[in-house]
Design an enzyme around this catalytic site. Sequence first.
Site, PDB file in Angstrom:
ATOM      1  CD  GLU A 269      -2.647   1.526   0.155  1.00  0.00           C
ATOM      2  OE1 GLU A 269      -3.555   0.749  -0.141  1.00  0.00           O
ATOM      3  OE2 GLU A 269      -2.394   2.563  -0.511  1.00  0.00           O
TER       4      GLU A 269
ATOM      5  CD  GLU B   6     -10.074  -1.728  -6.121  1.00  0.00           C
ATOM      6  OE1 GLU B   6     -10.807  -2.149  -5.233  1.00  0.00           O
ATOM      7  OE2 GLU B   6      -9.290  -0.773  -5.946  1.00  0.00           O
TER       8      GLU B   6
ATOM      9  CD  GLU C  88     -11.916  -2.018  -1.971  1.00  0.00           C
ATOM     10  OE1 GLU C  88     -11.056  -2.839  -1.650  1.00  0.00           O
ATOM     11  OE2 GLU C  88     -11.654  -0.863  -2.335  1.00  0.00           O
TER      12      GLU C  88
HETATM   13  C1  NOJ Z   1      -8.038  -0.260  -1.063  1.00  0.00           C
HETATM   14  C2  NOJ Z   1      -7.927  -1.551  -1.774  1.00  0.00           C
HETATM   15  O1  NOJ Z   1      -8.810  -1.622  -2.861  1.00  0.00           O
HETATM   16  C3  NOJ Z   1      -8.204  -2.649  -0.778  1.00  0.00           C
HETATM   17  O2  NOJ Z   1      -8.228  -3.896  -1.431  1.00  0.00           O
HETATM   18  C4  NOJ Z   1      -7.171  -2.595   0.318  1.00  0.00           C
HETATM   19  O3  NOJ Z   1      -7.491  -3.553   1.293  1.00  0.00           O
HETATM   20  C5  NOJ Z   1      -7.119  -1.215   0.973  1.00  0.00           C
HETATM   21  N1  NOJ Z   1      -7.046  -0.195  -0.012  1.00  0.00           N
HETATM   22  C6  NOJ Z   1      -5.931  -1.089   1.913  1.00  0.00           C
HETATM   23  O4  NOJ Z   1      -4.741  -1.112   1.182  1.00  0.00           O
HETATM   24 CA    CA Z   2     -10.037   0.119  -3.981  1.00  0.00          CA
END
Ligand code: NOJ
Ligand code: CA
Length: 682
Positions: free
Chosen positions: A393, A480, A486
Amino acid sequence: MNAQSLQSPSKEIALNFKLENGKPSYSVSYKNKPVILSSLLGIYLKDQADLASDFTVENTKLSTFNESWKPVLGEQSSISNHYNELAVSLVQASGRKIKIIFKAYDEGVAFRYEFPKQKDLNYFVISDEKTEFNLTGNHNTFWLPGDYDSQEYPYLENKLSEINTDKVDKNNGIALKSIGSNFRIQSPLMMKTADKLYINIFEAAVVNYPVMHLDLKPKEYKLTSNLVPNAIGDKAYLQAPCVSPWRTIMVSDDAREIVSSKMILNLNEPSKIDDTSWIKPMKYVGIWWEMHVGKSTWDYAGSQNAQNTQSQELLPSGKHGATTANTKRYIDFAAKNGFDGVLVEGWNTGWEDWFGNWKEEVFDFTTPYPDFNLQEIADYAKSKNVKMIMHHETSGSVANYERHMDRAFNLMKKYGYPAVKSGYVGRIIPRGEFHDGQTMVNHFNGAARRAADYKIMVNSHESSRPTGYSRTYPNYIAAEAARGNEFNAWSTGNPPMHETILPFTRLLGGPMDYTPGIFEIKMSYYDKNKKEQVHTTLAKQLALYVTMYSPLQMAADLPENYERYADAFQFIKDVAVDWDDSKYLEAEPGDYLTVARKAKGSEKWFLGAITDENPRNTEITLDFLTPNKKYKAIIYQDGKTAHWEKNPINYTIKTIEVTSKSKLKLALAAGGGTAVSIIPIN
Ligand code: NOJ
Ligand code: CA
């Protein structure tokens, strides 16, 4: 010659190029019906005369191209690339030259600007591109606001004249929003005309160039390219010889032609990776959904409220998800159920204030939290024949990521991680840059290239949306770059029609890591006060593995939930992720999609059918199966009272015998779906 036309191989699509008063323009028709009315083409430069006027035609050249190629991973083992081409060389009185290359495929047209090497055009800065798309009427559209930082919106369905970003629900869970105009929208833009033509406007091969958004004149049905600026307002820094991305217009009276089109991939360069043997499809599970539903946290102290932590103290509270013990539990689950990989998020330090502060040095991508033992996990995964997926991240601090990238990839090699999921939540550093600008496009593509040096596969989240670069760098296995599953965990979520639109838009550019497979549909399961929910039935979550193509697919729910619904989970265990062939059987954007796919190197087929908020009955002929062969079809379908909101977990499973002559009657609930495994018997 001031006018020249070009036809698709089928002759159904015609493109006309014209030069009038020194200005280039084009128009497009399909089966003799106008699709794009006369529309101007042109590039504007900073501190130099424009490349939009004052031209004469130097020459035009027609040619034909027909070949097929084999994608490393894909929806089909061979892709045909068949088009007619018109190259128009234009010259200005000053002597400056550009070329416009048009290609006509059976599913649509594409064109790009070429800047040949020349004396009077060497280094240049694009201040604007004005490529017009003049539409013929008030078409129905599936649109997203032209946000320079995010595509994670639900689609809105409106007539062109009704589009206005005031209609967008701003309370939709997106952390960072940068909408600059009420009448700016994103591509890919999917449309349907009153006389039932399907039109899609997009782009391909966005390389060293910003993303193209579209400015709309709602009363004139006119779209004009809007390039995403950099921090100081410029659009692109280029040096001749060079090219722009392809601008694409797909058109058909059959929606299946568009959703199955490989035109965007075809418009990208062939693979630049010689040895692709290390690029492998992956089905994976991970320490992930448990954070999204609030069961555990990314941060070590476990005091996270989904965004940042309440306390900065590194005292473990027992809620940290990425522990060695928990990772081993997921590895065991993956090994037991035949999954290739395990993703672990929250393994490294930095989650205490990970985004929202525009802080430059958040993560170093190499330091694990004290309760995550890299060596022990690597050894354990290896002993179980499971691959680990690294998580990077960046929280938008790209400058920092680039400084650490080589060390981070080296660490992955040391511990045997073949794939990385990267993330770009939050405002970009270098400050002032947008996710969709030229600098960031170069970062996303560059990260895939650098990863290829290390034989690492990349799955980026919050990147600019793909435009087929995975043909050139097939290790860029998924992204994505759209509103994923999510959002159903912690926001207003994704309405039931969402997954029927993505294949017509986002997926045209490349595979999406949508993370399907949520069985425990309602978040009240975790906390009775929660109102959030997945906006599908459980059976539709299964069907998404087939309708949402990706060679990287997550079984996103928690192991314990899969164990409770082991009979339905069997489909996720069985379904393939890499294919010899794909048949789009039924398609209507915003309404439904039915796809059958043949697993790579196997006689097994998998079928997925999904619908929007409306229930749907349909009958599918299995004539794609090999004649005279018997198969067993395991049908996972919505139960009689299933409904995405009222009764989402209601499903039934039955096994029948089928042949290529069989017809399957499918009954999809509101927000529902059907998934079928078709396995040869003889
Ligand atoms: C957004 C991402 O799409 C998700 O999959 C991830 O868990 C979070 N950011 C934290 O990095
Ligand atoms: Ca995302």
